[in-house]
Write a protein that holds these residues in place. Sequence first.
Motif, mmCIF file in Angstrom:
data_model
loop_
_atom_site.group_PDB
_atom_site.id
_atom_site.type_symbol
_atom_site.label_atom_id
_atom_site.label_comp_id
_atom_site.label_asym_id
_atom_site.label_seq_id
_atom_site.Cartn_x
_atom_site.Cartn_y
_atom_site.Cartn_z
ATOM 1 N N MET A 7 0.857 -1.172 0.000
ATOM 2 C CA MET A 7 0.000 0.000 0.000
ATOM 3 C C MET A 7 0.905 1.237 0.000
ATOM 4 N N LEU A 8 0.822 2.031 -0.988
ATOM 5 C CA LEU A 8 1.660 3.213 -1.111
ATOM 6 C C LEU A 8 1.140 4.343 -0.231
ATOM 7 N N LEU A 9 2.054 5.046 0.419
ATOM 8 C CA LEU A 9 1.659 6.169 1.274
ATOM 9 C C LEU A 9 0.948 7.245 0.468
ATOM 10 N N ASP A 10 1.431 7.495 -0.744
ATOM 11 C CA ASP A 10 0.775 8.486 -1.607
ATOM 12 C C ASP A 10 -0.662 8.086 -1.919
ATOM 13 N N ASN A 11 -0.868 6.786 -2.147
ATOM 14 C CA ASN A 11 -2.223 6.307 -2.435
ATOM 15 C C ASN A 11 -3.158 6.509 -1.253
ATOM 16 N N ILE A 12 -2.662 6.256 -0.055
ATOM 17 C CA ILE A 12 -3.483 6.463 1.144
ATOM 18 C C ILE A 12 -3.839 7.927 1.290
ATOM 19 N N LYS A 13 -2.844 8.787 1.099
ATOM 20 C CA LYS A 13 -3.081 10.233 1.230
ATOM 21 C C LYS A 13 -4.152 10.687 0.245
ATOM 22 N N GLU A 14 -4.054 10.212 -0.967
ATOM 23 C CA GLU A 14 -5.032 10.592 -1.994
ATOM 24 C C GLU A 14 -6.410 9.987 -1.713
ATOM 25 N N LYS A 15 -6.447 8.715 -1.383
ATOM 26 C CA LYS A 15 -7.709 8.016 -1.151
ATOM 27 C C LYS A 15 -8.494 8.619 0.011
ATOM 28 N N TYR A 16 -7.798 8.963 1.097
ATOM 29 C CA TYR A 16 -8.469 9.462 2.291
ATOM 30 C C TYR A 16 -8.507 10.991 2.353
ATOM 31 N N ASN A 17 -7.951 11.647 1.341
ATOM 32 C CA ASN A 17 -7.963 13.102 1.264
ATOM 33 C C ASN A 17 -7.548 13.737 2.599
ATOM 34 N N CYS A 18 -6.357 13.348 3.069
ATOM 35 C CA CYS A 18 -5.901 13.799 4.386
ATOM 36 C C CYS A 18 -4.713 14.740 4.268
ATOM 37 N N ASP A 19 -4.359 15.353 5.404
ATOM 38 C CA ASP A 19 -3.238 16.295 5.442
ATOM 39 C C ASP A 19 -1.894 15.567 5.334
ATOM 40 N N LYS A 20 -1.769 14.502 6.141
ATOM 41 C CA LYS A 20 -0.535 13.726 6.176
ATOM 42 C C LYS A 20 -0.859 12.271 6.460
ATOM 43 N N ASP A 61 16.791 0.937 2.896
ATOM 44 C CA ASP A 61 15.992 0.777 1.676
ATOM 45 C C ASP A 61 14.552 0.404 1.971
ATOM 46 N N LEU A 62 14.247 0.130 3.235
ATOM 47 C CA LEU A 62 12.914 -0.320 3.595
ATOM 48 C C LEU A 62 11.853 0.708 3.224
ATOM 49 N N ILE A 63 12.168 1.970 3.371
ATOM 50 C CA ILE A 63 11.187 3.013 3.047
ATOM 51 C C ILE A 63 10.803 2.940 1.574
ATOM 52 N N LYS A 64 11.745 2.601 0.729
ATOM 53 C CA LYS A 64 11.456 2.474 -0.705
ATOM 54 C C LYS A 64 10.552 1.265 -0.966
ATOM 55 N N LYS A 65 10.786 0.196 -0.203
ATOM 56 C CA LYS A 65 10.000 -1.025 -0.376
ATOM 57 C C LYS A 65 8.561 -0.841 0.122
ATOM 58 N N ARG A 66 8.379 -0.053 1.173
ATOM 59 C CA ARG A 66 7.068 0.078 1.809
ATOM 60 C C ARG A 66 6.242 1.203 1.227
ATOM 61 N N THR A 67 6.848 2.089 0.456
ATOM 62 C CA THR A 67 6.091 3.227 -0.069
ATOM 63 C C THR A 67 5.913 3.146 -1.561
ATOM 64 N N TYR A 124 8.794 13.534 6.221
ATOM 65 C CA TYR A 124 9.126 13.696 4.809
ATOM 66 C C TYR A 124 7.925 14.326 4.129
ATOM 67 N N ASP A 125 8.013 15.554 3.747
ATOM 68 C CA ASP A 125 6.908 16.239 3.070
ATOM 69 C C ASP A 125 5.582 15.998 3.796
ATOM 70 N N ASP A 126 4.719 15.170 3.240
ATOM 71 C CA ASP A 126 3.396 14.920 3.817
ATOM 72 C C ASP A 126 3.321 13.612 4.592
ATOM 73 N N PHE A 127 4.473 13.088 5.010
ATOM 74 C CA PHE A 127 4.503 11.789 5.667
ATOM 75 C C PHE A 127 5.358 11.821 6.926
ATOM 76 N N PHE A 140 -0.859 2.339 9.612
ATOM 77 C CA PHE A 140 -0.915 3.645 8.975
ATOM 78 C C PHE A 140 -1.810 4.578 9.775
ATOM 79 N N CYS A 141 -1.427 5.829 9.828
ATOM 80 C CA CYS A 141 -2.241 6.851 10.480
ATOM 81 C C CYS A 141 -2.633 7.889 9.437
ATOM 82 N N ILE A 142 -3.915 8.165 9.393
ATOM 83 C CA ILE A 142 -4.459 9.159 8.484
ATOM 84 C C ILE A 142 -4.693 10.418 9.306
ATOM 85 N N ILE A 143 -3.938 11.464 8.998
ATOM 86 C CA ILE A 143 -3.950 12.682 9.806
ATOM 87 C C ILE A 143 -4.721 13.760 9.065
#
Length: 183
Positions: A1-14, A177-183, A162-165, A27-30
């Motif tokens: 599950m990509l962090l960007d996808n969650i941010k977009e799907k839930y229309n959240c700040d971070k 490299d884990l951040i690359k694998k998980r995002t 990191y930006d919105d995360f 995951f936390c939707i802020i």
Amino acid sequence: MLLDNIKEKYNCDKVALFLDDKNKNVFCIIKDTKIEVINEFEENIGHLYYENGKNDLIYLRNIEVNEDYQSKKIGSNLLDLFEEIVVKDGSKKVYGIFEPKNIKASKFYKHKGYNFIKINKYFEKNSKLNFLSLNEKTYLSEGDVLLSKNINKKGIEKFIEYDDFYIQKNILEKDNDLIKKRT
């Protein structure tokens, strides 16, 4: 599950990412003053709600983790994340209210460094203790316990922004490299 996808799907700040006690993604939707917690299957497993009070004070309105997910470091990580968010916004003290009958909550808050003040009488909206919040439903009753904790940037820093995360530091410490694998 990509962090960007969650941010977009839930229309959240971070969006925040941390690991539970079994190294599974949480995951936390802020959004505004609400933090919703979901597991890797996007099931809601908890939340934290707060209000901005007066004079750089924050009122911790509610923190809850579903029973099946308790004692897995989710509540602890959620509270750490919350403290980091509000201290970055300039807050210096967190307050909250809980019932002393809740022994589990009492142990949890004590472990997280909160101080307790037992309320000996009823306080209405316009009382001296109404510094907590502007919400007229906020009041203290005899027997409630007022939580308080001074917060500052030093010593918290369990997440990297990191930006919105927000990413839990120990994720990066285990594998750069884990951040690359998980995002």
